[in-house]
Design an enzyme around this catalytic site. Structure first.
Site, PDB file in Angstrom:
ATOM      1  N   ASN A 155      -5.470  -6.163  21.102  1.00  0.00           N
ATOM      2  CA  ASN A 155      -4.081  -6.629  21.137  1.00  0.00           C
ATOM      3  C   ASN A 155      -3.270  -5.759  20.179  1.00  0.00           C
ATOM      4  O   ASN A 155      -3.520  -5.755  18.974  1.00  0.00           O
ATOM      5  CB  ASN A 155      -4.033  -8.094  20.717  1.00  0.00           C
ATOM      6  CG  ASN A 155      -2.635  -8.674  20.724  1.00  0.00           C
ATOM      7  OD1 ASN A 155      -1.657  -7.965  20.928  1.00  0.00           O
ATOM      8  ND2 ASN A 155      -2.533  -9.975  20.492  1.00  0.00           N
ATOM      9  N   ASN A 211       1.015   1.823   7.075  1.00  0.00           N
ATOM     10  CA  ASN A 211       0.853   0.948   5.918  1.00  0.00           C
ATOM     11  C   ASN A 211       0.650   1.703   4.612  1.00  0.00           C
ATOM     12  O   ASN A 211       0.532   1.072   3.563  1.00  0.00           O
ATOM     13  CB  ASN A 211      -0.340   0.015   6.147  1.00  0.00           C
ATOM     14  CG  ASN A 211      -0.108  -0.932   7.305  1.00  0.00           C
ATOM     15  OD1 ASN A 211       0.793  -1.764   7.258  1.00  0.00           O
ATOM     16  ND2 ASN A 211      -0.898  -0.786   8.353  1.00  0.00           N
ATOM     17  N   TYR A 227      39.670  27.160  -6.787  1.00  0.00           N
ATOM     18  CA  TYR A 227      39.646  26.070  -7.760  1.00  0.00           C
ATOM     19  C   TYR A 227      40.207  26.531  -9.097  1.00  0.00           C
ATOM     20  O   TYR A 227      39.756  27.530  -9.656  1.00  0.00           O
ATOM     21  CB  TYR A 227      38.199  25.594  -7.919  1.00  0.00           C
ATOM     22  CG  TYR A 227      37.992  24.390  -8.803  1.00  0.00           C
ATOM     23  CD1 TYR A 227      38.748  23.237  -8.630  1.00  0.00           C
ATOM     24  CD2 TYR A 227      37.015  24.406  -9.793  1.00  0.00           C
ATOM     25  CE1 TYR A 227      38.539  22.121  -9.430  1.00  0.00           C
ATOM     26  CE2 TYR A 227      36.789  23.293 -10.606  1.00  0.00           C
ATOM     27  CZ  TYR A 227      37.560  22.149 -10.418  1.00  0.00           C
ATOM     28  OH  TYR A 227      37.350  21.056 -11.222  1.00  0.00           O
ATOM     29  N   ARG A 272       0.812  -1.229   0.000  1.00  0.00           N
ATOM     30  CA  ARG A 272       0.000   0.000   0.000  1.00  0.00           C
ATOM     31  C   ARG A 272       0.838   1.268   0.000  1.00  0.00           C
ATOM     32  O   ARG A 272       0.331   2.352  -0.267  1.00  0.00           O
ATOM     33  CB  ARG A 272      -0.955  -0.006   1.205  1.00  0.00           C
ATOM     34  CG  ARG A 272      -2.196  -0.871   0.979  1.00  0.00           C
ATOM     35  CD  ARG A 272      -3.192  -0.683   2.091  1.00  0.00           C
ATOM     36  NE  ARG A 272      -2.828  -1.418   3.288  1.00  0.00           N
ATOM     37  CZ  ARG A 272      -3.362  -1.213   4.481  1.00  0.00           C
ATOM     38  NH1 ARG A 272      -4.272  -0.267   4.653  1.00  0.00           N
ATOM     39  NH2 ARG A 272      -2.988  -1.930   5.521  1.00  0.00           N
ATOM     40  N   ALA A 323      40.183  47.642  -2.538  1.00  0.00           N
ATOM     41  CA  ALA A 323      38.972  47.227  -3.239  1.00  0.00           C
ATOM     42  C   ALA A 323      39.280  46.941  -4.704  1.00  0.00           C
ATOM     43  O   ALA A 323      40.084  47.624  -5.341  1.00  0.00           O
ATOM     44  CB  ALA A 323      37.904  48.307  -3.130  1.00  0.00           C
TER      45      ALA A 323
END
Length: 453
Positions: free
Chosen positions: A170, A228, A387, A16, A423
């Site tokens: 139960n 479920n 990088y 399900r 800067a």
């Protein structure tokens, strides 16, 4: 608790759920359902746990990980009794055995501890966890005699009309005496319409051999909510979310809007911290005292100190020191350590870097693979260029460095203590102490250029 083991049934397919993934691996607040159950078993003192796997068992085993529990394999799905039979070698006759389910993630260690105490105090061969529900349809009914003692368990489809009206059900969670369980499993049969071996059949066998069976009634029926379907998964998530948020509020945390705050079960939060709406706190995050988190923060596996403000930002797998401010709209990526009294402002990204105390990174800056000292000022638009297309390199910035706006620091490069970067500069060589580094073309004025164009 001593002399206690647990068997967790986690072999079902869960059709399900309509998923390529085994049912027990679906998550509630970033933890699989079966992991919740394993954690409960270990928390209540089970010295050993066996998980019975079946459908896509290799996937379940890989998710849980080797060494944390033992595994038993149920090759065919022939009922709950058959599943427990597969763990026969795990059952110790001198220990008590808890039976749990990988799709019932809301059970608590406190309830299991009460069950074991009740079971042992009454000398039972088996003790069932039962609950009183408004609609017992589909559950096994607990039938008691005139004196209130347990008589039998009757499945709903086999019950009489009067038995179907009994509201004590139960839950399917048991505590067995190991020897009694081992013996009863040898005697159950699959002589029924489904051709399956049912675990509740062991109850009559244990009673017939002179041992006692009883049912312990619990108050909170939500603990036994089985998942479920995706709808039930969402319902279980809501119950777990409320439970976790309530725990934190009872421990001194203010959650402004609990319905819109998502906190994982393993998160720790200090007293007088405020969590604002739309915040998601995940994994093994630890947050200190007197913090302000959110709104709209996402924090994953972070360690955050005291008096931190973390607003509308994302942080993962990193540390943030006391009195630091993060955000809004900042991103702290893994393997970063941000010190105390630091400002990480809007649209700042930090990755795999160490940021010293008192440093200001106010806005529009990328700091990657960098080791920063204390009291550094990053101007708007600074980029550590880490990088080169093939390799990543680190930048080192020592104490009291001032970096002007729109500067590029091309790693590997070191800026020594007290230096300034003008800067717009692109720094490709190390900068000595107490100097001004200027790396930009001189401005030129070209007269009449606009008219010519």
């Amino acid at each position: 608790m001593d002399n206690l083991k647990a068997i967790i049934l986690a072999g079902g397919e869960g059709t399900r759920m309509k998923s390529k993934m085994p049912k027990v691996l679906h998550k509630i607040l970033n933890k699989t359902m079966v992991d919740y159950v394993i954690d409960v078993a270990l928390k209540c003192g089970c010295e050993d746990v066996c998980t019975v796997i079946g459908h896509k068992g290799d996937m379940v085993r890989e998710s849980i990980g080797e060494g944390r529990v033992k595994f038993a394999i149920q090759k065919e799905q022939l009922g709950t009794g058959h599943a427990v039979m597969q763990a026969d070698d795990f059952i110790d006759e001198n220990k008590d055995i808890i039976i749990l389910y990988g799709d019932t993630p809301l059970i608590t260690a406190e309830t299991i501890e009460k069950l074991v105490t009740f079971h042992r105090d009454n000398g039972n061969g088996c003790t069932i966890v039962s609950a009183i529900v408004d609609d017992p349809t589909g559950y096994g009914h607990i039938i008691r005699n005139a004196g209130g003692s347990f008589k039998k368990n009757v499945e709903h489809k086999d019950a009489t009309d009067d038995e179907k009206n009994i509201k004590e059900i139960n839950t399917g969670i048991y505590c067995f005496n190991g020897a009694k369980l081992k013996d009863a499993l040898k005697n159950i049969t699959n002589d029924n319409s489904q051709g399956e071996y049912y675990l509740p059949d062991t109850l009559e066998i244990i009673l017939s051999k002179g041992s006692s069976v009883d049912a312990m009634v619990v108050d909170d029926v939500t603990e036994f909510f089985g998942v479920n379907s995706r709808v039930q998964l969402a319902e279980a998530t809501e119950i777990m979310k409320k439970r976790i948020n309530r725990k934190h509020m009872e421990n001194g945390v203010t959650i402004v809007d609990p319905s819109n705050t998502y906190i994982d079960s393993d998160v720790t939060i200090g007293c007088d911290t405020i969590i604002y709406p739309n915040s998601v706190i995940e994994g093994n995050t630890v947050i200190g005292e007197d913090c302000k988190i959110g709104p709209s923060a996402r924090i994953t596996n972070m360690v955050i100190g005291d008096e931190v403000k973390f607003q509308a930002s994302t942080g993962m797998d990193s540390k943030v020191g006391n009195r630091t401010t993060v955000g809004p709209y900042a991103y702290i990526r893994p393997n970063s350590v941000v010190g105390e009294d630091v400002k990480v402002g809007d649209f700042v990204e930090i990755k795999n870097s160490n940021i010293g105390n008192g440093t200001k990174i106010s806005h529009l800056t990328y700091v990657g693979d960098t080791d920063c000292g204390e009291r550094i000022n990053f101007g708007c638009g600074t980029v550590t260029v880490n990088y080169d297309g093939k390799n990543k390199f680190r930048t080192v910035i020592e104490d009291d460095v001032f970096i002007g706006c729109n500067a590029n620091l091309v790693a590997p490069v070191t800026l020594k203590k007290g230096s300034y970067v003008a800067a717009g500069s692109t720094i490709t060589k190390d900068v000595p102490e107490d100097v001004l580094a200027v790396a930009r073309a001189r401005q030129q004025i070209i007269e009449g250029w606009t008219k010519k164009k």
